[in-house]
Design a protein around this motif. Sequence first.
Motif, PDB file in Angstrom:
ATOM      1  N   TYR A 120      38.638  30.687  44.299  1.00 31.32           N
ATOM      2  CA  TYR A 120      36.836  31.305  45.236  1.00 31.32           C
ATOM      3  C   TYR A 120      37.435  31.062  46.408  1.00 31.32           C
ATOM      4  CZ  TYR A 120      35.987  34.743  42.349  1.00 31.32           C
ATOM      5  OH  TYR A 120      35.527  36.388  41.596  1.00 31.32           O
ATOM      6  N   ASP A 167      39.282  46.530  39.468  1.00 29.81           N
ATOM      7  CA  ASP A 167      37.904  46.348  39.532  1.00 29.81           C
ATOM      8  C   ASP A 167      37.671  45.157  39.232  1.00 29.81           C
ATOM      9  OD1 ASP A 167      36.989  49.065  38.656  1.00 29.81           O
ATOM     10  OD2 ASP A 167      38.493  48.836  37.314  1.00 29.81           O
ATOM     11  N   TYR A 168      39.130  44.671  39.807  1.00 30.32           N
ATOM     12  CA  TYR A 168      38.469  42.490  40.000  1.00 30.32           C
ATOM     13  C   TYR A 168      38.506  42.204  41.597  1.00 30.32           C
ATOM     14  CZ  TYR A 168      39.997  40.272  35.293  1.00 30.32           C
ATOM     15  OH  TYR A 168      40.640  39.834  34.016  1.00 30.32           O
ATOM     16  N   THR A 169      38.013  41.160  41.732  1.00 30.13           N
ATOM     17  CA  THR A 169      37.216  40.860  42.981  1.00 30.13           C
ATOM     18  C   THR A 169      38.020  40.322  43.427  1.00 30.13           C
ATOM     19  OG1 THR A 169      37.043  37.968  42.575  1.00 30.13           O
ATOM     20  CG2 THR A 169      34.903  39.835  42.005  1.00 30.13           C
ATOM     21  N   THR A 217      37.169  41.865  54.328  1.00 30.59           N
ATOM     22  CA  THR A 217      36.499  42.277  53.422  1.00 30.59           C
ATOM     23  C   THR A 217      34.590  41.560  53.470  1.00 30.59           C
ATOM     24  OG1 THR A 217      36.230  41.890  50.773  1.00 30.59           O
ATOM     25  CG2 THR A 217      37.597  40.357  52.031  1.00 30.59           C
ATOM     26  N   PHE A 252      34.402  37.683  46.712  1.00 33.50           N
ATOM     27  CA  PHE A 252      33.164  38.297  45.659  1.00 33.50           C
ATOM     28  C   PHE A 252      33.619  40.075  44.852  1.00 33.50           C
ATOM     29  CE2 PHE A 252      31.919  33.939  45.904  1.00 33.50           C
ATOM     30  CZ  PHE A 252      32.103  33.812  44.994  1.00 33.50           C
ATOM     31  N   THR A 253      33.723  40.670  46.875  1.00 33.06           N
ATOM     32  CA  THR A 253      33.154  42.375  46.403  1.00 33.06           C
ATOM     33  C   THR A 253      35.069  42.293  45.926  1.00 33.06           C
ATOM     34  OG1 THR A 253      33.515  41.872  48.816  1.00 33.06           O
ATOM     35  CG2 THR A 253      34.372  43.899  47.823  1.00 33.06           C
ATOM     36  N   PRO A 254      35.113  43.175  44.794  1.00 30.96           N
ATOM     37  CA  PRO A 254      35.466  43.811  43.979  1.00 30.96           C
ATOM     38  C   PRO A 254      36.989  44.808  45.351  1.00 30.96           C
ATOM     39  CG  PRO A 254      33.838  45.851  43.626  1.00 30.96           C
ATOM     40  CD  PRO A 254      33.502  44.347  45.013  1.00 30.96           C
ATOM     41  N   GLU A 279      39.986  37.433  42.218  1.00 29.45           N
ATOM     42  CA  GLU A 279      40.615  37.439  40.793  1.00 29.45           C
ATOM     43  C   GLU A 279      42.220  38.109  41.021  1.00 29.45           C
ATOM     44  OE1 GLU A 279      37.091  38.285  37.084  1.00 29.45           O
ATOM     45  OE2 GLU A 279      37.154  39.703  38.900  1.00 29.45           O
TER      46      GLU A 279
END
Lengths: 349, 340, 510, 316
Positions: free
Chosen positions: C379, C350-352, C393, C397-399, C355
């Motif tokens: 980032y 569930d983190y990007t 991806t 910022f995509t999970p 992250e």
Amino acid sequence: MIFNKKFAPLLIPVISVLLGLLVGGIIMLISGYNPIAGYQALWLGAFGDAFTIGETIRRTTPLILTGLAIAFAFRSGLFNIGAEGQVIVGWLASVWVGIGIEAPMIIHLPLAILAGMLAGALWGLVPGLLKATLGVHEVIVTIMMNYIALYVSNEIIRSVLTDHATKTEQIASSASLSAEWLQSLTMYSRVHYGILIAIFAAAIMWFLIERTTIGYELKSVGYNQFASRYAGMNVKKNIILSMVISGGFAGVAGAMEGLGTYGNIHLMSGFTNLGFDGIAVALLGSNHALGVVIAAFLFGSLKEGAGQMPTSAGVPIELVDIIIALIIFFVASSYIIRLAILRFKKEGK
Amino acid sequence: DETADTDNSNANEGEDSSDFSVAMVTDIGGVDDKSFNQSAWEGISAWGEEHGLSKGNGFDYAQSNAPEDYVPNITRMVREGYSLIYGIGFELKEDIQNLANQNPDVYFGIVDDVVEGDNTVSITFKEHEGSFLVGVAAAMKTETNKLGFVGGIDSPLINKFEAGFIAGAKSINPDIEVDVQYAEHFGDASKGKMIANDMYNSGVDIIYHAAGGTGNGVFNEAKDLKNADPERAIWVIGVDRDQHDEGQIGEHNVTLTSMVKRVDVAVQDVAQLAMDGEFPGGEQLEFGLEENAISVATTNEEAMTEEIINEVKKWEESILNGDIEIPYTREALEEYLDSL
Amino acid sequence: MEYVIEMLNIRKEFPGIVANDNITVQLKKGEIHALLGENGAGKSTLMNVLFGLYQPEQGEIRVNGKPVKITNPNIANDLGIGMVHQHFMLVEPFTVTQNIILGSEPKTKFGTINLKKAEKEIQELSDRYGLKVDPTAKIRDISVGMQQRVEILKTLYRGAEVLIFDEPTAVLTPQEITELIEIMQSLVKEGKSIILITHKLKEIMEACDRCTVIRKGKGIGTVDVKETTVNELASLMVGRDVNFQVSKTPAEPKHEVLEVKDLYVKDSRKVDVVKGLDLKVRAGEIVGVAGIDGNGQTELIEAITGLTKSYRGNILLNKKDITNKTPREVTESGLGHIPQDRHKYGLVLDYTIGENIVLQTYYQKPYSKNTILNHDAIYKKAEELIAMYDVRTPSAFTPARALSGGNQQKAIIAREVERSPELLIAAQPTRGLDVGAIEFVHQKLVEERDKGKAILLVSFELDEILDVSDRIVVIYDGRIVADLDAKETNERELGLLMAGSGTDKAGVSK
Amino acid sequence: MIDLLQSIVPTILFFSAPLILTALGGVFSERSGVVNIGLEGLMVIGAFVGIVFSLTYQSTFGTLTPWIAIVVAAIIGGIFSIIHAVASVSFYANQVVSGVAINMLALGIGVYLTKQWYDKGQTDMVEGFFRTDIPVLSNIPVIGPIFFERVYATSYLAIILAFVAWFVLYKTTFGLRLRAVGEHPMAADTNGINVKKIRYIAVVLSGILGGLGGSVFALTIVSNFSQSTIVGQGFISLAAVIFGKWHPLGAMGAAIFFGFAQSLSIVGSSIPVIEDIPQVFLLIAPYVLTILALAGLIGRADAPKANGVPYIKGSR
Ligand SMILES: Nc1ncnc2c1ncn2[C@@H]1O[C@H](COP(=O)(O)OP(=O)(O)OP(=O)(O)O)[C@@H](O)[C@H]1O
Ligand SMILES: Nc1ncnc2c1ncn2[C@@H]1O[C@H](COP(=O)(O)OP(=O)(O)OP(=O)(O)O)[C@@H](O)[C@H]1O
Ligand SMILES: [Mg+2]
Ligand SMILES: [Mg+2]
């Protein structure tokens, strides 16, 4: 898509509130009341004049904090039904310090708030520890801790803080959150500086969760304990920390009642409901700090306004509970609302 | 202190008496709580109807669902211009006090506690007197010499009931045992039932409850026992108003008597005084047997025999004559018992 | 020729993507038909359409020549179509029997479940196809290979004539793969037809009759396996030539980076699984650990990485004792770890991506300062790595959840390699990846080696071990039983050693 | 000792019965993967309907009234719970949120309607259930007087239903499917099981049982309905579900444990040794005991894997 990202977080609650009010209006119509009069009363009860506005803000204050408490735990995958008990012990501790110590305001007030926070944190520590070390489900432990808080604090009020009285004496003014000028500005409502603390707490929560490594760890543990351990985080520490911080927020909510609204603590024959309402506030605010503030304000206004409905429109107060419940439902069912919006958009094109 | 410089509190004096209006703010429970909120409301309604007024027009009430509702409710009544505002129940004490300080032009009354100020009146009751009398009745009635007392929350107010009851019972028979339990809740019927179950099991045959909704459980248990064995002597003593209805089980009724607290009488009296321009500002009025504000119900004619009623009457006389002083705290009770 | 199944011009869209674009597959009776394509090409989607989990936007499905509408799995079952899913569809706390009968339970005359009858039937079925499954065992207690057989039994129990296998071999050991192929062949002999999805071209060559290739959602065509080669299949699928041979120069091992001495570890059931293991890995070499699953590989890795505790022995990293240190301490001592189970350990789904990229380093500069995160730095780094490692991806910022398995794996590799650890442990790094992605991963490992890092590669794929490693150790029953030069051994020898024969072979550093 | 048991056991039984019933509802719902913290609300609805029905029809049905009342309460409870089912199964709502809403809605509706219909905040008292001797069983020596004399039939209804629930969950196809849905809905789905249907049934069952629990509570203990009829019993039932590890008999055991602890705290005050302990310790004893039991004996309890996760076809 763009529309989804940017506006959905706001649009859904707004639509939900409107739908909730709509259904509430229909219920009033069916029961033979005048919905317009009813809502007018509701509005006046919440925002009619300076006094009601003051009271609405006052009512919102602890709700923000319990909402934050529950939201915080949720963000790290824990369900803190124990805010209720944490509020009570926080209230007790803050009043205790408020009565028992003499100090200049600059020391006394922060100390009293801190005491409330620590007491709440302690109450959160127990389920946190049990969860982290023995895997005991936090939901049961927090429910049990609520009752323990209730009975223990009643006993302390009765036997330690007073000589068998129903309420303690008033706290020293050096520990009080209330401010003469605020009260006179609002025609002697009980609004107090606590609202600033609550908003500050929301800012802290936001910052902690979104901007610090502490929040990063807490969320990570909430999402995936295994990966968090793999990545070197201390899962147990984080579970405990989360419950402690959550309890701390709830404890401060109690301090708001003790140092702000009442200036004392009384024997409680039941729960304050601040903790349970906090669950709804947290979820309505989708566990985000800002969301919680807005949701608490909505809750506070509805509940405050409700008092006017029986007097001005003859509508039972409980109607507001029904409306609030409906709003929560609609927010929870945002999926279907979103679907409806999408369909609506498509047809619009 | 603000009250000091508000001795001009009788601003209402010049008002036409027909403008006089009365409102009350309930504590948690509402005007239909079958208890003193209801009683107070009946008193105000009676007063209002006597003067041709109607609800919302001359008299009204505001219901509180939580302690935090008191202030907004009282304030609302102030704002709507009521001349006299009652706070019903000790829980409203501080809020009534504060608002009284802020609104020297309005009369305030508090029931069950004491507030200060020239524009306030405090109405308390001598519950210990009534409790004493029902204690006498219970002592006369018991066959096991074991009585029970179930309190809501252990607090000075409820202790008054406890002390009076025990004093009354022991005045008849010092050997009577009184089992005292507090549920620490005014709304936990299951606890009330459990306590009653335990008490009746251990030989208690009469329970006096001063526990609000928790008392429901006491009645429930007593009726259950009565239903199983209609011959068995099982009694409950009600509180605040005549709880005869609650005790009805088929042909029988387990309500021996009730300690009736006529809040209505007190509230109506004070309203009348205020309307007549004789508001007893700053006074603490204690209503008891003498004022007809405390009484012992005799609805259950079968149970309250002539003998019992006579005995109760006898003690009532002594109280009214000032022959005895009824204890209303545990300490005073000790002393009283020692003096027996 | 009769087709049992025909999927004609199937089109299936997901929001924002066409997963299947006009694909046609025809399955002959009694054949094993391979479905081949890169990660995310649309294979699983196509099969889910056949099994009734998805509804196609367009196209027709025929069973035995008759057009059918398969709107849910029940209909597929009725039509004799069974599916063995990529992620097992098994209820862990249930027994084998309960899982198999779920949804079509035999009943007693009292209306309760007739477990006895079911167990007998399942035992019979299992015997008939040589599956050796214990009907009363709980799923959570049996091996992955066994679980897969339960999936097969599930379809057979429902009378499936057509079986779909979605990447069945990705999670199996070589032995289990051989057995699975035998099982498939015996199924075909009994008249069943099979669709097999796999990334392993060797398996296709070995087991299949025909092969349909999909690329980026489009059908490329169907070829007869006998008339094609591995290289041809690979280039059909990727659209370019693939280099199977890992190109690398001979290793130049230097100082010792990892030293494991006489290590003992118990597993979660408190049974000894690592029993006095010795192992050394030097800078500049890739050491492959060959072994059958369950011989202590997992626990060895967990002990080194600090995820579990050893109760005897030592682990030294660069001469520093890291025995029973916390994962954080171990990581900081210079260890990188590509975990075997990427969903459980490798990523916070569930983190990007961003992250996830700083999962072990978030508390260090520049990603944070005085506990305050620096999102810009995070980032920026993530975007850099996404570009460098070709992680497909939409954005940083995509999970992680939204990425395909292959791309998730690339993200993990990027993260672990990027920290430039002295020792990199790679556990099953290419599981489930397509040949193109595998090529990429292997290349990265070799590059790291050439930078002078020590690499420990654990894999059940002997090909991978043989191709990538410089040195190979064989793990058997919790001990290293052989230490071989990769160039001087072969699959046969490894197989024997892995099975426990020849324990006395030289080279064991004891 | 036997005396003590004889006074304690019946207390435990009447205290636990509503909790058992409600907790069974929780077990069904959560076993199917739908978190139900709305049990409190379902009990409120049950209590409300049970009392209102009894008040209205006491004269019509006589001594049968409470029995019919609990059936009606169960039905209405089941219908009411459809709201939770729709939200959490069809609308993929956060199940905790929906449960919270159920709690508020139930209390709101109950009290609102009480005011509408009776023009006051609480109803009059009704005659509910009475204790009876269980025929035959109460004649067994020793055991009979302890367990079967002067008990509420509803207590045994609760215990019997716990066994029925166990049978349904572990011996029938419906139970197998329900548990599968709660553990791994996609597996169930691929086996052709209608996940949503099972979850709807499970949630409605929790409504039925919660309604039953609430009405039994009202008709055996409280005798009327008001704002404070149900105060936390639903949450205690939820705790019993978890305490009992989502097993019907476990939940029953946990509910009985709560009853035991409560009863002990009351009976305790007349037992010589315990007598001297300050009242507050007795008051909190039930809750402390529960925590200790969890920490010492029960430990980790793993929820059904898919509990709380909406099942959206085709997502992972
Ligand atoms: N439920 C879904 N929602 C949205 N997109 C999806 C969904 N399922 C698959 N996709 C997308 O469809 C495409 C094809 O996916 P599919 O699962 O069929 O790939 P695959 O060929 O099985 O890959 P792999 O080899 O990794 O198993 C991918 O781009 C994927 O992201
Ligand atoms: N709800 C979804 N939204 C977006 N993409 C999805 C969704 N569900 C599945 N996918 C995508 O479908 C594709 C294929 O999924 P599949 O089940 O085949 O796993 P995979 O990618 O092969 O991974 P692995 O082999 O590691 O299990 C992946 O790209 C995955 O990200
Ligand atoms: Mg796939
Ligand atoms: Mg894959």
